[in-house]
Design a protein around this motif. Structure first.
Motif, PDB file in Angstrom:
ATOM      1  N   ARG A  68       2.973 -10.593 -10.270  1.00 54.94           N
ATOM      2  CA  ARG A  68       3.425  -9.226 -10.560  1.00 54.94           C
ATOM      3  C   ARG A  68       3.055  -8.283  -9.411  1.00 54.94           C
ATOM      4  O   ARG A  68       3.832  -7.405  -9.043  1.00 54.94           O
ATOM      5  CB  ARG A  68       2.842  -8.736 -11.888  1.00 54.94           C
ATOM      6  CG  ARG A  68       3.469  -9.376 -13.114  1.00 54.94           C
ATOM      7  CD  ARG A  68       2.928  -8.762 -14.402  1.00 54.94           C
ATOM      8  NE  ARG A  68       3.606  -9.280 -15.575  1.00 54.94           N
ATOM      9  CZ  ARG A  68       3.298 -10.405 -16.198  1.00 54.94           C
ATOM     10  NH1 ARG A  68       2.283 -11.149 -15.733  1.00 54.94           N
ATOM     11  NH2 ARG A  68       3.973 -10.811 -17.253  1.00 54.94           N
ATOM     12  N   ASP A  69       1.858  -8.476  -8.871  1.00 53.79           N
ATOM     13  CA  ASP A  69       1.444  -7.666  -7.729  1.00 53.79           C
ATOM     14  C   ASP A  69       2.363  -7.934  -6.543  1.00 53.79           C
ATOM     15  O   ASP A  69       2.763  -7.015  -5.819  1.00 53.79           O
ATOM     16  CB  ASP A  69      -0.002  -7.985  -7.370  1.00 53.79           C
ATOM     17  CG  ASP A  69      -0.592  -7.021  -6.350  1.00 53.79           C
ATOM     18  OD1 ASP A  69      -0.042  -5.910  -6.187  1.00 53.79           O
ATOM     19  OD2 ASP A  69      -1.605  -7.375  -5.723  1.00 53.79           O
ATOM     20  N   GLN A 109       5.514  -8.844  -6.667  1.00 56.04           N
ATOM     21  CA  GLN A 109       6.799  -8.187  -6.920  1.00 56.04           C
ATOM     22  C   GLN A 109       6.701  -6.675  -6.711  1.00 56.04           C
ATOM     23  O   GLN A 109       7.627  -6.062  -6.167  1.00 56.04           O
ATOM     24  CB  GLN A 109       7.283  -8.511  -8.333  1.00 56.04           C
ATOM     25  CG  GLN A 109       7.696  -9.965  -8.502  1.00 56.04           C
ATOM     26  CD  GLN A 109       7.921 -10.348  -9.954  1.00 56.04           C
ATOM     27  OE1 GLN A 109       7.301  -9.780 -10.864  1.00 56.04           O
ATOM     28  NE2 GLN A 109       8.787 -11.319 -10.181  1.00 56.04           N
ATOM     29  N   ARG A 110       5.590  -6.069  -7.139  1.00 56.72           N
ATOM     30  CA  ARG A 110       5.418  -4.630  -6.940  1.00 56.72           C
ATOM     31  C   ARG A 110       5.372  -4.292  -5.449  1.00 56.72           C
ATOM     32  O   ARG A 110       5.967  -3.295  -5.015  1.00 56.72           O
ATOM     33  CB  ARG A 110       4.144  -4.152  -7.638  1.00 56.72           C
ATOM     34  CG  ARG A 110       4.286  -3.977  -9.149  1.00 56.72           C
ATOM     35  CD  ARG A 110       3.078  -3.266  -9.735  1.00 56.72           C
ATOM     36  NE  ARG A 110       1.890  -4.100  -9.735  1.00 56.72           N
ATOM     37  CZ  ARG A 110       1.531  -4.895 -10.745  1.00 56.72           C
ATOM     38  NH1 ARG A 110       2.259  -4.939 -11.839  1.00 56.72           N
ATOM     39  NH2 ARG A 110       0.419  -5.614 -10.663  1.00 56.72           N
ATOM     40  N   ARG A 111       4.681  -5.103  -4.664  1.00 55.86           N
ATOM     41  CA  ARG A 111       4.586  -4.842  -3.228  1.00 55.86           C
ATOM     42  C   ARG A 111       5.939  -5.022  -2.543  1.00 55.86           C
ATOM     43  O   ARG A 111       6.322  -4.218  -1.681  1.00 55.86           O
ATOM     44  CB  ARG A 111       3.523  -5.746  -2.604  1.00 55.86           C
ATOM     45  CG  ARG A 111       2.104  -5.432  -3.075  1.00 55.86           C
ATOM     46  CD  ARG A 111       1.080  -6.398  -2.501  1.00 55.86           C
ATOM     47  NE  ARG A 111      -0.250  -6.129  -3.039  1.00 55.86           N
ATOM     48  CZ  ARG A 111      -1.088  -5.227  -2.574  1.00 55.86           C
ATOM     49  NH1 ARG A 111      -0.731  -4.473  -1.538  1.00 55.86           N
ATOM     50  NH2 ARG A 111      -2.273  -5.055  -3.121  1.00 55.86           N
ATOM     51  N   ALA A 165       8.070  -2.060  -3.381  1.00 54.70           N
ATOM     52  CA  ALA A 165       7.667  -0.865  -2.641  1.00 54.70           C
ATOM     53  C   ALA A 165       8.276  -0.834  -1.255  1.00 54.70           C
ATOM     54  O   ALA A 165       8.509   0.237  -0.679  1.00 54.70           O
ATOM     55  CB  ALA A 165       6.148  -0.800  -2.550  1.00 54.70           C
ATOM     56  N   ILE A 174       9.558  -6.605 -12.897  1.00 56.04           N
ATOM     57  CA  ILE A 174       8.171  -6.939 -12.549  1.00 56.04           C
ATOM     58  C   ILE A 174       7.635  -7.775 -13.708  1.00 56.04           C
ATOM     59  O   ILE A 174       6.965  -7.277 -14.620  1.00 56.04           O
ATOM     60  CB  ILE A 174       7.326  -5.668 -12.335  1.00 56.04           C
ATOM     61  CG1 ILE A 174       8.002  -4.733 -11.341  1.00 56.04           C
ATOM     62  CG2 ILE A 174       5.919  -6.038 -11.858  1.00 56.04           C
ATOM     63  CD1 ILE A 174       8.200  -5.309  -9.960  1.00 56.04           C
ATOM     64  N   SER A 189      -2.948   1.330  -3.819  1.00 48.50           N
ATOM     65  CA  SER A 189      -1.559   0.939  -3.633  1.00 48.50           C
ATOM     66  C   SER A 189      -0.716   2.144  -3.276  1.00 48.50           C
ATOM     67  O   SER A 189      -0.814   3.194  -3.902  1.00 48.50           O
ATOM     68  CB  SER A 189      -1.010   0.299  -4.919  1.00 48.50           C
ATOM     69  OG  SER A 189       0.386   0.081  -4.793  1.00 48.50           O
ATOM     70  N   ALA A 197       2.603   2.063  -3.296  1.00 53.49           N
ATOM     71  CA  ALA A 197       3.956   1.779  -3.759  1.00 53.49           C
ATOM     72  C   ALA A 197       4.702   3.043  -4.154  1.00 53.49           C
ATOM     73  O   ALA A 197       5.891   3.180  -3.912  1.00 53.49           O
ATOM     74  CB  ALA A 197       3.906   0.806  -4.939  1.00 53.49           C
TER      75      ALA A 197
END
Length: 240
Positions: free
Chosen positions: A9-10, A12-14, A17, A25, A71, A73
């Motif tokens: 998940r991290d 995908q978030r990165r 961003a 996510i 983060s 993002a």
């Protein structure tokens, strides 16, 4: 997919961003996530395969983590997102797709395989993100001439997304700031016509003529450019 130990998940978030991933996510590394990984690695000169190892993960952390470790993002400037969507496009291999994107703001310099197009890429990214932004201060200035970006927007510091017009023998270069080396002597920028493609590259910080911020985007959205490890980095000397 196997490899480095990371939270999907991290990941995908990165990638989201950076404008490379638009799916859910959900922690499921499917085709969209794998395509985003490949695009990320291609734009950074890594072997473009859907595999996360320590080099890729560290590069991704450097791209999306601020100096405070928080983060960033939510703070990705929209013009960097625009470039992130087309990162890796090459002026010869992907000429059709790149040319179409360069024309998508209603203006274009011409064939990127035949002309220096860093200014065209900067203008396209900025106008797609901020359609009302005056990209040059006067109609007498040509946004395709990189050094004219010295008059773009307003002065700022080394903040994420700052426009960075640079000196170069016989001309100039324009790209957007995405990172600063640990010693402050090198800057990492995202732009066009870098190794003949849209990519991220390291530059000698002394080449920066100024750092500029768009007048139509809030100064409150400025964040310090992430600090990155540039050990072993090759500095771009003659973009093309």
């Amino acid at each position: 997919m196997t490899g480095y130990n990371y939270d999907a998940r991290d990941l995908q978030r990165r990638l989201a961003a950076l404008g490379l991933y638009s799916g859910e996510i959900d922690g499921v590394v499917g085709p969209k996530t794998e395509a985003a990984i490949v695009a990320f690695k291609r734009g950074r000169g890594l072997r473009p395969r859907p595999y996360i190892g320590p080099l890729t993960w560290n590069a991704l952390i450097g791209m999306t983590t601020s100096t405070s470790g928080r983060s960033d993002a939510a703070y990705q400037p929209p013009w960097l997102n625009e470039l992130g969507k087309v990162i890796g496009l090459h002026e010869v291999r992907d000429n059709g797709a790149l040319t179409a994107w360069l024309r998508s703001d209603g203006r274009t310099l011409g064939d990127p395989a035949a002309l220096p197009w860093c200014g065209d890429a900067a203008e396209t990214a900025m106008l797609r993100a901020l359609p009302n932004e005056p990209v040059v201060p006067s109609t007498n200035d040509n946004p395709y001439w990189a050094r004219h970006w010295q008059g773009f927007g307003k002065p700022c510091g080394r903040v994420l997304g700052a426009a960075v017009p640079m000196s170069r023998d016989g001309g100039g270069h324009i790209a957007f700031l995405i990172g600063v080396s640990l010693d402050g002597q090198a800057i990492r920028c995202r732009g066009g016509n870098q190794s003949n493609m849209i990519s991220d590259a390291w530059f000698d910080a002394d080449r920066a003529l100024t750092y500029r911020w768009p007048v139509s985007y809030p100064e409150s959205m400025q964040r310090p450019a992430p600090i990155m490890d540039a050990a072993g980095a090759i500095l771009s000397a003659n973009e093309g």
